[in-house]
Design an enzyme around this catalytic site. Structure first.
Site, PDB file in Angstrom:
ATOM      1  NE  ARG A 102      -3.985   0.506   1.878  1.00 47.51           N
ATOM      2  CZ  ARG A 102      -5.202   0.611   2.337  1.00 47.51           C
ATOM      3  NH1 ARG A 102      -5.376   1.395   3.274  1.00 47.51           N
ATOM      4  NH2 ARG A 102      -6.295  -0.045   1.898  1.00 47.51           N
ATOM      5  CG  HIS A 129      -8.298   0.117  -3.134  1.00 49.52           C
ATOM      6  ND1 HIS A 129      -7.631  -1.137  -2.723  1.00 49.52           N
ATOM      7  CD2 HIS A 129      -9.029   0.563  -1.827  1.00 49.52           C
ATOM      8  CE1 HIS A 129      -7.602  -1.293  -1.235  1.00 49.52           C
ATOM      9  NE2 HIS A 129      -8.823  -0.542  -0.980  1.00 49.52           N
ATOM     10  CD  GLN A 132     -13.327  -1.513  -1.046  1.00 51.77           C
ATOM     11  OE1 GLN A 132     -12.568  -1.604  -0.072  1.00 51.77           O
ATOM     12  NE2 GLN A 132     -14.445  -2.207  -1.072  1.00 51.77           N
ATOM     13  CG  ASP A 217     -13.136   6.870  -1.743  1.00 53.68           C
ATOM     14  OD1 ASP A 217     -13.033   6.603  -0.522  1.00 53.68           O
ATOM     15  OD2 ASP A 217     -12.118   6.774  -2.269  1.00 53.68           O
ATOM     16  CB  CYS A 257     -13.918   1.644  -0.449  1.00 54.44           C
ATOM     17  SG  CYS A 257     -13.244   3.082  -0.331  1.00 54.44           S
ATOM     18  NE  ARG A 285     -10.997  -4.963   0.506  1.00 56.56           N
ATOM     19  CZ  ARG A 285     -10.177  -4.188   0.670  1.00 56.56           C
ATOM     20  NH1 ARG A 285     -10.526  -3.063   1.268  1.00 56.56           N
ATOM     21  NH2 ARG A 285      -8.882  -4.131   0.779  1.00 56.56           N
TER      22      ARG A 285
HETATM   23  N1  NVA Z   1      -9.774   6.931  -1.781  1.00 52.37           N
HETATM   24  C1  NVA Z   1      -9.342   6.652  -0.407  1.00 52.37           C
HETATM   25  C2  NVA Z   1      -9.629   4.903  -0.435  1.00 52.37           C
HETATM   26  C3  NVA Z   1      -9.323   4.497   1.115  1.00 52.37           C
HETATM   27  C4  NVA Z   1      -9.579   3.113   0.974  1.00 52.37           C
HETATM   28  C5  NVA Z   1      -7.914   6.909  -0.199  1.00 52.37           C
HETATM   29  O1  NVA Z   1      -6.987   6.519  -0.985  1.00 52.37           O
HETATM   30  O2  NVA Z   1      -7.645   6.977   1.043  1.00 52.37           O
HETATM   31  N1   CP Z   2     -11.349   0.094   1.712  1.00 48.99           N
HETATM   32  C1   CP Z   2     -10.177   0.025   2.370  1.00 48.99           C
HETATM   33  O1   CP Z   2      -9.195  -0.130   1.816  1.00 48.99           O
HETATM   34  O2   CP Z   2     -10.198   0.217   3.750  1.00 48.99           O
HETATM   35  P1   CP Z   2      -8.598   0.318   4.550  1.00 48.99           P
HETATM   36  O3   CP Z   2      -8.122   1.595   4.273  1.00 48.99           O
HETATM   37  O4   CP Z   2      -9.277   0.421   6.022  1.00 48.99           O
HETATM   38  O5   CP Z   2      -7.808  -0.794   4.457  1.00 48.99           O
END
Ligand code: NVA
Ligand code: CP
Length: 299
Positions: A102, A129, A132, A217, A257, A285
């Site tokens: 990540r 992502h 997801q 989101d 998400c 998930r």
């Molecule tokens: N768009 C959000 C998704 C988190 C799961 C981010 O990148 O923070």
């Molecule tokens: N939706 C998602 O990826 O959640 P987290 O940031 O908690 O992993």
């Protein structure tokens, strides 16, 4: 055969993605099915951003399928002290069976994958992502059947989740309408590439009309915290609330998400509705992680 990675939904064929969704549903319905399918396998998890769902899902998936996982935050490894990503990829991939990352720049995932002997999985980048979307597709299939030909509306930022829906539109064959404020559009090259299935509409109320699925989101993703106040103003008309959902089909689903900000991108009434499926979406998930990991470790 060369190592398979999962950096975007486009790394797998349509049939492979559908098989993963079906396997996830089977694993969910029979939790003891192949509970040793990842025996002696290890997943390294490099996280440069926070996570609840993705981290827990990966760790639990590995444990329940008989394998193990290593959580590596940036501060605890030599990556945080400047060891090149390529060297880290070469070393870690000689010891583990998969790596999930990540991070911010999607190019880091691509660089790591180039130097990795084992599958690399995108646990979220600034661009995509894909994990997801596996859970989202499983959730749609479970509640409404095949998503092929359905009308999906994305409301909000044209960022990583929106761009993942654009790839999903291609791979799962649905129509996607994106409603985002000017200046927050998805990548123009991706828009061009997906122009057969994706259209952009500025007015969110127009965009959700007759939708089968509405997804959104947060307005400020990880890494965009300094823009939060500006984004609250720009996105003010883009909250998915009961009035907006009433314009979609009467049986339309709402997806998020998570984590969610009630009163910003979604009203509490929509998120906490008695028939809200976002908690199934979050649970899925786990099941899709299991199916993905099993798929990637096949010889
Ligand atoms: N768009 C959000 C998704 C988190 C799961 C981010 O990148 O923070
Ligand atoms: N939706 C998602 O990826 O959640 P987290 O940031 O908690 O992993």
């Amino acid at each position: 055969m060369s190592t398979r990675h999962f950096l975007t939904l486009m790394d797998l064929s349509r049939d492979e993605l559908h098989a993963i969704i079906q396997r996830a549903i089977a694993l969910k319905n029979s939790p003891m099915l192949h509970n040793d399918s990842l025996q002696h396998k290890t997943l390294a998890m490099i996280f440069e951003k926070s996570s609840t769902r993705t981290r827990v899902a990966f760790e639990v998936a590995m444990a329940q399928l008989g394998g193990s996982s290593l959580f590596l935050s940036n501060n605890d490894t030599q990556l945080g002290r400047g060891e090149p990503l390529e060297d880290t990829a070469r070393v870690i991939s000689r010891m583990v069976d998969f790596v999930t990352i990540r991070t911010f720049e999607h190019s880091k995932l691509e660089l790591f994958a180039q130097h990795s002997r084992v599958p690399v999985i995108n646990a979220l980048s600034d661009d995509f992502h894909p994990c997801q979307l596996l859970a989202d597709m499983q959730t749609y299939f479970e509640h409404r059947g095949d998503i092929q030909g359905k009308r999906v509306t994305w409301v909000g930022d044209g960022h990583n989740m929106c761009q993942s829906y654009m790839n999903a539109a291609e791979q799962f064959d649905f129509e996607l309408t994106i409603a985002c404020p000017e200046g927050f559009d998805p990548d123009p090259a991706l828009m061009q590439a997906r122009s057969q299935r994706v259209r952009l509409v500025r007015n969110p109320h127009e965009a959700v009309r007759d939708a089968d699925l509405v997804a959104t989101d947060v307005w400020s993703s990880m890494g965009q915290e300094e823009e939060r106040l500006k984004r609250l103003q720009v996105f003010a008309d883009y909250q998915v609330d009961e009035e907006m959902m009433a314009l979609a089909k009467s049986d339309a689903l709402f997806f998020h998400c998570l984590p969610a900000h009630r009163g910003e991108e979604v009203s509490a009434g929509v998120l906490d509705a008695p028939d809200s499926v976002v908690w199934d979406e979050a649970e899925n998930r786990l099941h899709t992680k299991k199916a993905l990991l099993e798929f990637l470790c096949k010889p």
